[in-house]
Design a protein around this motif. Sequence first.
Motif, PDB file in Angstrom:
ATOM      1  N   LEU A 268       0.389  -1.249   0.226  1.00 25.14           N
ATOM      2  CA  LEU A 268      -0.305   0.175   0.289  1.00 25.14           C
ATOM      3  C   LEU A 268       1.060   1.506   0.103  1.00 25.14           C
ATOM      4  O   LEU A 268       2.117   1.150   0.600  1.00 25.14           O
ATOM      5  CB  LEU A 268      -0.815   0.321   1.251  1.00 25.14           C
ATOM      6  CG  LEU A 268      -1.880  -1.163   1.665  1.00 25.14           C
ATOM      7  CD1 LEU A 268      -3.358  -0.701   2.676  1.00 25.14           C
ATOM      8  CD2 LEU A 268      -3.137  -0.474   0.319  1.00 25.14           C
ATOM      9  N   ARG A 269       0.255   2.597  -0.808  1.00 28.01           N
ATOM     10  CA  ARG A 269       1.087   3.741  -0.967  1.00 28.01           C
ATOM     11  C   ARG A 269       0.334   4.555   0.383  1.00 28.01           C
ATOM     12  O   ARG A 269      -1.047   4.772  -0.042  1.00 28.01           O
ATOM     13  CB  ARG A 269       1.277   3.900  -2.155  1.00 28.01           C
ATOM     14  CG  ARG A 269       1.940   2.875  -3.454  1.00 28.01           C
ATOM     15  CD  ARG A 269       3.114   2.709  -2.727  1.00 28.01           C
ATOM     16  NE  ARG A 269       4.316   1.589  -3.036  1.00 28.01           N
ATOM     17  CZ  ARG A 269       5.675   1.712  -4.073  1.00 28.01           C
ATOM     18  NH1 ARG A 269       6.198   2.055  -3.291  1.00 28.01           N
ATOM     19  NH2 ARG A 269       6.597   0.196  -4.041  1.00 28.01           N
ATOM     20  N   ARG A 270       0.762   6.170   0.245  1.00 27.29           N
ATOM     21  CA  ARG A 270      -0.220   6.797   1.098  1.00 27.29           C
ATOM     22  C   ARG A 270      -1.174   7.061   0.387  1.00 27.29           C
ATOM     23  O   ARG A 270      -2.490   7.194   0.475  1.00 27.29           O
ATOM     24  CB  ARG A 270       0.832   8.387   0.898  1.00 27.29           C
ATOM     25  CG  ARG A 270      -0.102   9.145   1.677  1.00 27.29           C
ATOM     26  CD  ARG A 270       0.740  10.360   1.938  1.00 27.29           C
ATOM     27  NE  ARG A 270       1.889   9.883   2.702  1.00 27.29           N
ATOM     28  CZ  ARG A 270       1.239  11.418   4.162  1.00 27.29           C
ATOM     29  NH1 ARG A 270       0.117  11.504   4.652  1.00 27.29           N
ATOM     30  NH2 ARG A 270       1.657  10.667   4.857  1.00 27.29           N
ATOM     31  N   MET A 271      -1.242   6.978  -1.080  1.00 24.44           N
ATOM     32  CA  MET A 271      -2.575   7.664  -2.443  1.00 24.44           C
ATOM     33  C   MET A 271      -3.721   6.553  -1.912  1.00 24.44           C
ATOM     34  O   MET A 271      -4.628   6.617  -2.577  1.00 24.44           O
ATOM     35  CB  MET A 271      -1.413   7.577  -3.615  1.00 24.44           C
ATOM     36  CG  MET A 271      -1.357   6.419  -4.175  1.00 24.44           C
ATOM     37  SD  MET A 271      -0.577   6.995  -5.731  1.00 24.44           S
ATOM     38  CE  MET A 271      -0.096   5.373  -6.549  1.00 24.44           C
ATOM     39  N   ASP A 272      -2.707   5.135  -1.608  1.00 28.86           N
ATOM     40  CA  ASP A 272      -3.989   3.944  -1.137  1.00 28.86           C
ATOM     41  C   ASP A 272      -4.664   4.311  -0.988  1.00 28.86           C
ATOM     42  O   ASP A 272      -6.380   3.869  -0.111  1.00 28.86           O
ATOM     43  CB  ASP A 272      -3.694   2.578  -1.644  1.00 28.86           C
ATOM     44  CG  ASP A 272      -2.924   2.418  -2.475  1.00 28.86           C
ATOM     45  OD1 ASP A 272      -2.972   3.260  -3.767  1.00 28.86           O
ATOM     46  OD2 ASP A 272      -1.625   2.050  -2.771  1.00 28.86           O
ATOM     47  N   VAL A 282      -6.637  -1.856  -2.569  1.00 25.69           N
ATOM     48  CA  VAL A 282      -5.697  -2.361  -3.593  1.00 25.69           C
ATOM     49  C   VAL A 282      -5.619  -2.352  -5.108  1.00 25.69           C
ATOM     50  O   VAL A 282      -6.499  -2.892  -5.390  1.00 25.69           O
ATOM     51  CB  VAL A 282      -6.049  -3.712  -2.704  1.00 25.69           C
ATOM     52  CG1 VAL A 282      -4.828  -4.892  -2.928  1.00 25.69           C
ATOM     53  CG2 VAL A 282      -6.822  -3.762  -1.561  1.00 25.69           C
ATOM     54  N   ARG A 283      -4.517  -2.063  -5.039  1.00 23.90           N
ATOM     55  CA  ARG A 283      -4.294  -2.417  -6.717  1.00 23.90           C
ATOM     56  C   ARG A 283      -2.806  -3.275  -6.796  1.00 23.90           C
ATOM     57  O   ARG A 283      -2.571  -3.665  -8.338  1.00 23.90           O
ATOM     58  CB  ARG A 283      -3.329  -0.472  -6.743  1.00 23.90           C
ATOM     59  CG  ARG A 283      -4.218   0.403  -7.085  1.00 23.90           C
ATOM     60  CD  ARG A 283      -3.914   1.751  -7.255  1.00 23.90           C
ATOM     61  NE  ARG A 283      -2.971   2.007  -6.232  1.00 23.90           N
ATOM     62  CZ  ARG A 283      -0.943   2.025  -6.670  1.00 23.90           C
ATOM     63  NH1 ARG A 283      -0.903   1.590  -8.239  1.00 23.90           N
ATOM     64  NH2 ARG A 283      -0.498   2.477  -6.194  1.00 23.90           N
ATOM     65  N   VAL A 284      -1.577  -3.109  -6.027  1.00 28.39           N
ATOM     66  CA  VAL A 284      -1.036  -4.068  -6.880  1.00 28.39           C
ATOM     67  C   VAL A 284      -0.330  -4.609  -5.489  1.00 28.39           C
ATOM     68  O   VAL A 284      -1.059  -4.509  -4.102  1.00 28.39           O
ATOM     69  CB  VAL A 284       0.921  -3.323  -6.762  1.00 28.39           C
ATOM     70  CG1 VAL A 284      -0.104  -3.012  -8.397  1.00 28.39           C
ATOM     71  CG2 VAL A 284       0.645  -2.337  -6.116  1.00 28.39           C
ATOM     72  N   ALA A 285       0.374  -5.770  -5.170  1.00 24.34           N
ATOM     73  CA  ALA A 285       0.770  -6.801  -4.334  1.00 24.34           C
ATOM     74  C   ALA A 285       2.532  -7.195  -4.318  1.00 24.34           C
ATOM     75  O   ALA A 285       2.648  -7.428  -5.053  1.00 24.34           O
ATOM     76  CB  ALA A 285      -0.205  -8.191  -3.933  1.00 24.34           C
TER      77      ALA A 285
END
Length: 442
Positions: A268-272, A282-285
């Motif tokens: 996870l990133r701040r923008m998520d 949730v975009r990537v893992a």
Amino acid sequence: MANKENHRRFGNIRKRESGRYQIRYPAPDGRMRTGTDTYERKSDAERALSLIEAQIIKGEWNDPERGKVKLRDYAETWIAQRPGLRPRTVDLYRWLLKKHITPHLGNVPIAKISTSAVRQWRADLLDNGVSVSMAAKAYRLLRAVLMTAADDRVIPQNPCRIRGAGDEHAQERPVLTVSQVFELADRVGLRPIGNVRKIKDGTYRLRFQRHGAMRTHPEIFHARAAAERALWKMAMEGKADSTQDRRFRAMVLLATFASLRWGEVSALRRMDVDLKARTVRVRVAFVERSAGGLVLGPPKSKAGRRTVGIPQSIVPVLKEHMNTYVQDEPGALMFPAAKGGPIRRSGFNTRTRWVDVVSEVGLSGLHFHDLRHTGNMLAAESGAGLKDLMARMGHDNVRAAMIYQHAVRGADEAITNAIDRQLGARDDDDDEGTAGALVPAG
């Protein structure tokens, strides 16, 4: 026109010096093939030719030359050519092939693998101490490889026909209460104040802080790990001062109450994370390869790309975490490692003393993934529909969501209780002589 005398319409038969009969026949590609078996009687050879002719006419003939490829070579190609496999799945397949399949069946031509050979292979695995679960994984891989071989007409049928051999009976995983989740979240950041130093004779001395003063532990330890474990235990029992590192508190709470996998929450990133909307995207893992590499890729399934709601109760915790530990850039990691890069599961376990912490709170053997399991159970208890559960959990098939629905019997119990109340009312009516009375349907 009738066949010439002593000439067959399809193929030919010759008698070998041994006295046995061998067949030859034209394959669909025009090349002549020699039968792999020989026959004691000419009539048996004729029947074999007739069978092959019928298979060719029906399009069911398998080229025996293709079946000579060794299982090891075919399986390695199968794995390499399998589309859409996740890196960890590729690693698992290659490990299973190398560890449990190739040593037993790797050099066997694929057409020579029989059901009895597969049964003996599985029995040998279990006799050698391989767990039922691991043997089932190896069996499922072998079955998948040979199913492709059968579909491609390399072999006539899949010899993996052992009922139940691919079934795993996974141990039921624990489900935490809400209070246990918060206790765990608080414990993972606990750090004792003290140090361990090696002395001249190779043993270790432990110093710890108690009520602000440094003290020396009377015991001498023969291993650094033992001394560190003793220091940590003293902090847990309140016998040594400690500090509270809250950087992993938010990680535990978010993974649980948003039903996130390890690879998802660690990527996870701040923008998520949108605290105003109370959602996490949730975009990537991250995927950790068996060789040690860390790969950033798509979530486990197509449905893994999703937006999940965040409970209001943990929003203040996330806000504190982002203000304290997360850099301002939109692409900054929500849960970075000590040096700012992605955190690995092994690093998390070591830094938080996960094994000791879960044992201390009475949850010995708890895995990080069990937090997601707990979150899924809480979601199912809400009474949400199947599609909504699937969306939140990130599943693209109904099986897993249905398991959680069946595990949570709140609605069914309510129905049962309502029926019980009606039965109780009927018993009261029976006492008044109204049993069997007809009522209008509607």
